[in-house]
Design a protein around this motif. Structure first.
Motif, short mmCIF file in Angstrom:
data_model
loop_
_atom_site.label_atom_id
_atom_site.label_comp_id
_atom_site.label_asym_id
_atom_site.label_seq_id
_atom_site.Cartn_x
_atom_site.Cartn_y
_atom_site.Cartn_z
N VAL A 269 0.84 -1.20 0.00
CA VAL A 269 0.00 0.00 0.00
C VAL A 269 0.87 1.25 0.00
CG1 VAL A 269 -1.79 1.26 1.25
CG2 VAL A 269 -1.83 -1.23 1.21
N GLN A 270 1.97 1.22 0.75
CA GLN A 270 2.88 2.37 0.78
C GLN A 270 3.47 2.63 -0.61
OE1 GLN A 270 3.49 4.45 3.14
NE2 GLN A 270 5.45 5.42 2.73
N ARG A 271 3.88 1.57 -1.28
CA ARG A 271 4.46 1.71 -2.61
C ARG A 271 3.42 2.26 -3.59
NH1 ARG A 271 5.88 -3.15 -2.93
NH2 ARG A 271 7.88 -2.90 -1.85
N LEU A 272 2.18 1.77 -3.49
CA LEU A 272 1.11 2.27 -4.34
C LEU A 272 0.85 3.75 -4.08
CD1 LEU A 272 -1.35 1.94 -6.24
CD2 LEU A 272 -2.66 1.17 -4.24
N ALA A 273 0.84 4.16 -2.83
CA ALA A 273 0.59 5.56 -2.49
C ALA A 273 1.68 6.46 -3.06
CB ALA A 273 0.50 5.72 -0.98
N ILE A 274 2.93 6.04 -2.94
CA ILE A 274 4.05 6.84 -3.46
C ILE A 274 3.92 6.99 -4.97
CG2 ILE A 274 6.54 6.86 -3.82
CD1 ILE A 274 6.81 5.43 -1.12
N GLU A 275 3.68 5.90 -5.66
CA GLU A 275 3.59 5.94 -7.12
C GLU A 275 2.40 6.78 -7.57
OE1 GLU A 275 3.33 1.84 -8.10
OE2 GLU A 275 5.46 1.42 -7.76
N THR A 276 1.27 6.68 -6.89
CA THR A 276 0.08 7.42 -7.28
C THR A 276 0.29 8.92 -7.09
OG1 THR A 276 -1.31 5.55 -6.61
CG2 THR A 276 -2.40 7.66 -6.89
N LEU A 277 0.91 9.30 -5.99
CA LEU A 277 1.17 10.72 -5.75
C LEU A 277 2.13 11.28 -6.80
CD1 LEU A 277 0.86 13.25 -4.01
CD2 LEU A 277 2.76 12.41 -2.60
N ARG A 278 3.17 10.56 -7.10
CA ARG A 278 4.14 11.03 -8.11
C ARG A 278 3.47 11.21 -9.47
NH1 ARG A 278 9.42 7.23 -6.63
NH2 ARG A 278 10.05 8.41 -4.77
N HIS A 279 2.63 10.26 -9.82
CA HIS A 279 1.94 10.35 -11.11
C HIS A 279 1.03 11.57 -11.17
CE1 HIS A 279 -1.28 9.40 -14.04
NE2 HIS A 279 -0.29 8.88 -14.74
N GLN A 280 0.29 11.83 -10.09
CA GLN A 280 -0.62 12.97 -10.09
C GLN A 280 0.14 14.30 -10.12
OE1 GLN A 280 -3.50 13.54 -10.73
NE2 GLN A 280 -4.21 15.40 -9.73
N LEU A 281 1.23 14.40 -9.38
CA LEU A 281 2.01 15.64 -9.40
C LEU A 281 2.63 15.87 -10.78
CD1 LEU A 281 3.73 15.60 -5.89
CD2 LEU A 281 1.70 16.87 -6.63
N ALA A 282 2.97 14.79 -11.47
CA ALA A 282 3.46 14.93 -12.84
C ALA A 282 2.35 15.45 -13.75
CB ALA A 282 4.00 13.60 -13.35
N GLU A 283 1.11 15.00 -13.51
CA GLU A 283 -0.02 15.47 -14.30
C GLU A 283 -0.28 16.96 -14.05
OE1 GLU A 283 -2.19 13.89 -16.49
OE2 GLU A 283 -0.71 12.27 -16.49
#
Length: 708
Positions: free
Chosen positions: A270-284
C-alpha cells in the motif's frame, strides 16, 4: 619463551576480565541504524541513530561470503583453525621482539585481535599496548578458545572489527564500499576488505598492493584490482540497501531505544502504491505550481497506519518536511462535522432548506465573504445538497446556529487538536479556518467510518491490536452525514456526476481547498479503509487553478479503487434511531425523494421558510461598523464585491450616492470608507465606517494571465 609467557600470565589478577559469552557479545552489538519492517516483515526504511560509527545488524557466519572468510584467514591468521588462541609456531618464527612490534600485527591471531575488541581494557591505544596489556590479550585469547567455538570467534570478529573511517564490521564496509551485503563479496572485493583490516586508512595504492598480495596467496589474478580499489574507496556512505520508502513514518514509528529491527503497522504494498500514485498525479499537474503532497491510509477497524507518505521526494523543495504532520487549513473538509453536530442536536435534518445567498463572516483579520466553488449562489437548498455540493454560506449559517464554542469542542473531541480558541476562529471555523494535520483529519474521518467511535491511530504493534474507542458523536447523526457524503447525486450541482469522487462501491468522501488555493484535500472512507490526501506546496505558495477535486481527489480515487480490487466496498448498516421517510419540497426546490432522518425529526414537506431565514433588517446590517476587508489581487473584482444590506433607502459612500434599495453590491477599493443609509425624508438611518486593505485588484484578464 612459552614458559616465560605463562609465568607472566599467572601474575595477572585473576579477576582482571570476566570473559563474556558469545551470546552476550552478540546481544550487546548495537547497530548504528534501525531497520523498520512492515506488518508482513518486509523492510521499508532504515534510519541512522548513531552518528559516531556505522555499524549494521549482526550478520551470522553462514550469511558471510566464503571468499571473504578465506581472504581474512589467509591474510590475518593462517593457522586459525589449528592454534588455541596464541600461534606459538608464529611466535617462535618471528621471535619475542617481533611478536610485540607496535608497527605490525606479526603473530597476533584473530582470537587475540577479538580479545582487544571485546575488552575495553585491552583496546589498542594510539601509543601501542603495554606489556601487561599484551600479555592480557594473549590470556584472554586462550580463554576465548576454551569457551567459544572457532566459528563464533570468527563471526564475532567480522562483526566487530574497526575498518575504514567510521565503518565498524564487515557488513557496514560491504554495504558502503561495494553496495552489497556481506554474503555477496567476490574474490577481489574480499581481498580489498582483508587489506583494510590490516591497514584501515591506508591510501588506495597501498590497499591495492595489499589486496593483490591476498589474491596471490590464493593463486588468483590481480588484474584490475587497483582500479577497483580506487572506485570502492571513493564511494560515499549513501542509503542502506533495499527500498527506503517511509522516512517520515519511520521517524514517528521507531522506538529509538529499541532493537535494531522493528515491526510497524505499515503495508509495503500500500505504501508503494501511495508513493507511485502521488508522483503520477504531481506529474499530471506540471505547470500549475504544485510540487508537494502527502497521503495517509488507515485501517478502519484497528486504526493501523497502512501508508504514510510525508512528501514527494522527486519534486519537493522541502522533502524533509512531513506533510502528514504539518498543520494547514483544511477548508471544506470540516463541513461534515458541522452538519453532524447540527443533526445530532436536532437543529436541522438532511431535508431542511438552507439559504445559500451572499453573507459576510467576521474573522480575526476582518470580514470574509464566502464564495461557492463555482462562484454562484443556489438560493434555498436542502442540507443534503448543501453538504454534498460543498456550499459555503449554508455551512456558515449552520455553524452560526451551533455557535463557535460547541463546534470548537466537537472538532477537538474528534481529535483535531485545534489551537487558539473558539472565539478566535469565530464563524470561519465552519469553513476550515483552523489549522489541522492530515493525520488528525484522516483519523477524524475514520471516527465517522466507525459510527462516531474515535481512537488513536496505530504506528507499531500487532496489526490486529484492538483499539480503545471512545464515543464522540451520535451514531445516528454520523450515519446521516455518511449517507450524504456517499451520495454522488447530492454533489452533482457542483462537481457533476463523473468526478473523481464517484466510486463503484460505497465510499463517503469530501474535498476541501484553503483560501488562495494554498492547500487542497480529499478525505474519505470505505467499509475498510480511510484515505486522506493533501496536495500543495510545503512553502505555502498558492497553486494555479488546482482545487481538491482536481488536485487531491484523483489520488484518493486511485487508492480507493486499487485497495478494493476484487472486493468492493459494502454499504454500512443503518444504526438504530435512523428511519427513511418520503419528503417533498415547496416550489419544486428539489425533486421528491426518500430521505434519512433521526427518528422523530421526519417532515413530509419542506417549506422555504425556516429558522435560518433572514429576519427584517433595521438600519445597516452589513457591513458592520469597524469592519475590515482584505482584497486578494489574484481574484477578479467581480468575485470580491462587498454587499451593502439593510433597510430600504439611499446608500451614500464617502459623501457620494452609490445606489438605492435594501441591498447593493459594491466593487471594493482600498482605503477607509464611510457608509450612510438615508431613509424617507432624508433622515440618516445609520452610518458605519469600514476599511478595505490590499493592493489594487487585477483586472479579470490579468488574473487569467497569472493563473488566478
Amino acid at each position: 619463551m612459552k614458559r616465560t609467557l605463562l609465568a607472566l600470565c599467572c601474575a595477572l589478577p585473576a579477576a582482571a576480565f570476566a570473559l563474556p559469552s558469545f551470546d552476550e557479545v552478540r546481544a550487546a552489538h548495537k547497530p548504528s541504524e534501525i531497520t523498520l519492517l512492515d506488518r508482513h516483515g518486509v523492510p521499508v526504511q532504515t534510519l541512522r541513530v548513531d552518528k559516531s560509527v556505522r555499524r549494521l545488524p549482526w550478520v551470522p557466519l553462514a550469511d558471510t561470503s566464503p571468499a571473504l572468510l578465506r581472504a581474512i584467514v589467509l591474510s590475518e591468521d593462517k593457522r586459525f583453525h589449528e592454534h588455541s588462541g596464541v600461534d606459538w609456531q608464529a611466535v617462535a618464527a618471528s621471535a619475542w621482539a617481533n611478536l610485540w612490534n607496535t608497527r605490525t600485527r606479526g603473530a597476533s591471531t584473530l582470537t587475540m585481535q577479538l580479545a582487544g575488541l571485546i575488552d575495553d581494557g585491552l583496546a589498542r591505544p594510539p601509543a601501542g599496548r603495554s606489556v601487561v596489556q599484551k600479555i592480557g590479550q594473549a590470556v584472554t585469547a586462550t580463554q576465548l578458545e576454551r569457551h567459544w567455538k572457532k566459528s563464533q570467534i570468527l563471526e564475532a570478529y567480522l562483526n566487530a572489527v574497526p575498518l575504514r573511517g567510521e565503518l565498524v564490521g564487515v557488513p557496514a564496509l560491504a554495504q558502503t564500499l561495494f553496495g552489497k551485503h556481506a554474503s555477496g563479496l567476490d574474490d577481489s572485493e574480499a581481498a580489498i576488505t582483508a587489506a583494510l583490516v590490516r591497514a584501515p586508512n591506508a591510501p588506495p595504492e597501498r590497499v591495492a598492493q595489499r589486496a593483490c598480495e591476498v589474491l596471490a596467496l590464493q593463486q588468483l589474478s590481480c588484474a584490475g584490482i587497483e582500479l577497483q580499489t580506487r572506485a570502492a574507496l571513493s564511494r560515499s556512505g549513501g542509503m542502506p540497501l533495499g527500498e527506503q520508502m517511509a522516512p517520515h513514518f519511520a521517524r514517528q514509528a521507531i522506538d529509538w531505544q529499541g532493537p535494531a529491527v522493528q515491526r510497524s503497522t505499515l503495508d509495503a504494498g500500500v505504501q508503494r502504491l501511495a508513493i507511485e500514485t502521488l508522483r503520477h498525479q504531481l506529474a499530471e499537474l506540471t505547470g500549475r505550481n504544485v510540487e508537494d503532497g502527502a497521503i495517509v491510509v488507515l485501517d478502519n477497524a484497528s486504526g493501523a497506519v497502512l501508508a504514510w507518505v510525508g512528501a514527494n521526494g522527486g519534486t519537493s523543495a522541502a522533502a524533509q518536511v512531513d506533510g502528514v504532520l504539518a498543520r494547514r487549513q483544511p477548508g471544506s473538509t470540516l463541513k461534515p462535522f458541522v452538519y453532524e453536530l447540527a443533526f445530532e442536536k436536532r437543529l436541522i435534518t438532511p431535508a431542511s432548506l438552507l439559504d445559500d445567498s451572499p453573507a459576510q463572516i467576521a474573522t480575526p483579520s476582518g470580514l470574509y465573504l464566502p464564495q461557492n466553488y463555482d462562484r454562484e449562489f443556489k438560493g434555498w437548498v436542502s442540507a443534503r445538497t448543501a453538504l454534498g455540493a460543498s456550499l459555503n454560506v449554508p455551512a456558515v449559517r449552520v455553524g452560526a446556529m451551533l455557535g463557535p464554542d460547541a463546534l470548537f469542542a466537537r472538532l477537538n473531541a474528534f481529535g483535531l487538536a485545534l489551537s487558539e480558541s473558539a472565539g478566535y476562529h469565530g464563524q470561519a471555523l465552519a469553513l476550515g479556518g483552523a489549522d489541522v494535520t492530515l493525520l488528525a483529519l484522516t483519523n477524524a474521518y475514520r471516527a465517522l467510518a466507525n459510527g462516531g467511535l474515535a481512537s488513536a491511530p496505530l504506528l507499531r504493534g500487532a496489526p490486529a491490536l484492538p483499539a480503545s474507542p471512545r464515543r464522540v458523536a451520535d451514531a445516528a447523526a454520523v450515519h446521516l452525514v455518511t449517507d450524504i457524503l456517499a451520495d454522488n447525486g447530492a454533489r452533482a450541482r457542483t462537481f457533476g456526476l463523473a468526478s473523481a469522487l464517484a466510486t463503484r462501491g460505497f465510499a463517503a468522501v469530501k474535498t476541501g481547498t484553503s483560501k488562495d488555493l494554498r492547500d487542497n484535500w480529499c478525505v474519505g472512507f470505505t467499509d475498510r479503509y480511510t484515505v486522506g490526501v493533501w496536495v500543495g506546496n510545503a512553502s505555502g505558495e498558492p497553486m494555479h487553478d488546482v482545487s481538491g477535486v482536481s488536485g487531491a481527489a484523483p489520488v484518493w480515487h486511485t487508492l480507493v479503487t486499487r485497495l478494493h480490487e476484487g472486493r468492493p466496498s459494502r454499504l454500512p448498516l443503518r444504526p438504530a434511531g435512523v428511519v427513511v421517510s418520503h419528503v417533498a419540497f415547496d416550489s419544486h426546490r428539489e425533486a421528491p425523494r426518500d430521505e434519512v432522518f433521526i427518528a422523530g425529526t421526519e417532515q413530509a414537506r419542506q417549506r422555504d421558510s425556516s429558522q435560518l431565514a433572514p429576519q427584517r433588517a433595521f438600519g445597516i446590517t452589513s457591513p458592520r461598523d469597524g469592519s475590515r476587508y482584505a482584497l486578494d489581487p489574484d481574484i477578479p473584482p467581480a468575485a470580491q464585491q462587498i454587499r451593502f444590506e439593510g433597510e430600504r433607502g439611499t446608500w451614500m459612500l464617502d459623501g457620494r450616492r452609490v445606489g438605492q434599495g435594501a441591498s447593493l453590491a459594491w466593487a471594493p477599493w482600498p482605503g477607509r470608507h464611510e457608509l450612510s443609509l438615508i431613509g424617507p425624508g432624508g433622515r440618516v438611518l445609520q452610518t458605519v465606517r469600514f476599511e478595505v486593505r490590499g493592493a489594487v485588484v487585477k483586472s479579470a484578464a490579468a488574473a487569467r494571465r497569472s493563473g488566478g
